[in-house]
Design an enzyme around this catalytic site. Sequence first.
Site: not given
Length: 451
Positions: A316, A327, A341
């Site tokens: 999460s 990224d 999740k």
Amino acid sequence: MHAMTRPLSFASTLILGICLVWPGAGGDRAFAETVENPDIPEAEPTPAAAENALPLRDLRTFAEVFGRIKEEYVEGVEDKSLLEGAIRGMLAGLDPHSAYLDNDEFQELQVGTRGEFGGLGIEVGMEDGFVKVIAPIDDTPAQRAGLQSGDTIVRIDQKPVKGMSLNDAVTLMRGEPGTSIELTIVRSGDERPFDVTLERAIIQVASVRSRTLEPGFGYIRVSHFQSRTTEDVLAAVETLKAANDGTLQGLVLDLRNNPGGVLNSAVGVSDAFLTGGLIVYTKGRQDDSKLQFQAGPDDVLSGAPIVVLVNGGSASASEIVAGALQDHKRAIVMGNQTFGKGSVQTIVPIDDTTALKLTTARYFTPSGRSIQAQGITPDIELERGEFKPLAGNGVEDLKESDLIRHLEDEAEESASEDDAEKASLVAEDFQLAEALNVLKALNIFGRLGTP
């Protein structure tokens, strides 16, 4: 909260629908006459109305079942218990994370985000009818007992978990501090289940810990994202800088076995190390669930390299941080595939004492990757393991320092102490030692690339 309007309106309409089709007193007849009266022209429903229309046939079935239980079940059941059970079942059928929160559960959730609660110190979910360990929390009975991410709890004090709701299982695992509980565990790779006895305790979770690994190289461990985690991480960075002549050459951010927590804290921690751009965005059916979070211009490390450690217990909010830094090529992610999740749960209060925990959106990394059921793939796969020095033959290699009348070096004692510290770190945490080696390599590479 404007989100309350829809659930309350639907609940009220549902009750009205049940009353209309309640068996007896002409209820069935009134329902049939309303539907089949040929004198009433049928209006063409709009697409929006068709989508939101109440499923009257299914509600009639619900009312029939409700009535049968009330009249024929072997023991009397209160209306409140039946309706609450129906609501819980409705939410449990959606996904593993949506739930109805009664007064006690609502209070526990609020206490948990503040960082103090009673129990075993374990984050759990439901899978195939059993309780699955997402992650043990640092410095708690669960971690000290050796519970691991991925363990399955099949019995609690010899009571089978199969058939219990997650809330029932959690209630059984909680209790007075100092009392004992026995869990029966199934672990991948082990042939047989085994029992673990734990002693309940008051769990006070310090979500952020930090230390200097070597001069210039810091370590920050985030065990859970709570409401104050961003402020605690920023304070830890400043403390590490002060202990290292005002600057850091690199940082290990440890998110292993971090089960997640507050979304805004994950955004804040990511923002601390980025100089701009998208951190995470969410997409759901409602307009207010479509959000984007952008980073500010300040990087608290001024570009110093970062290694993020993750594993199968990283879920999460911790996946948001790892995905954002990966990224943006701001950090190297090391460790194992994360939990996966990628959904957002919204707490929707129904009244002052109860609420819904409802999955309202999925979240995506800046590059558009969905984390749901996939997780974050590390840049460098690093399996968990232990370092054990090879047993030697009792004869060490000959060195200059072993020769008679060798010249002494002023830094000899200091160097031997550093070697002992390095060996200690490798034995303590092999993955962390490897992360530190990568940080050093990045730092050297950066210096070599500077004219």
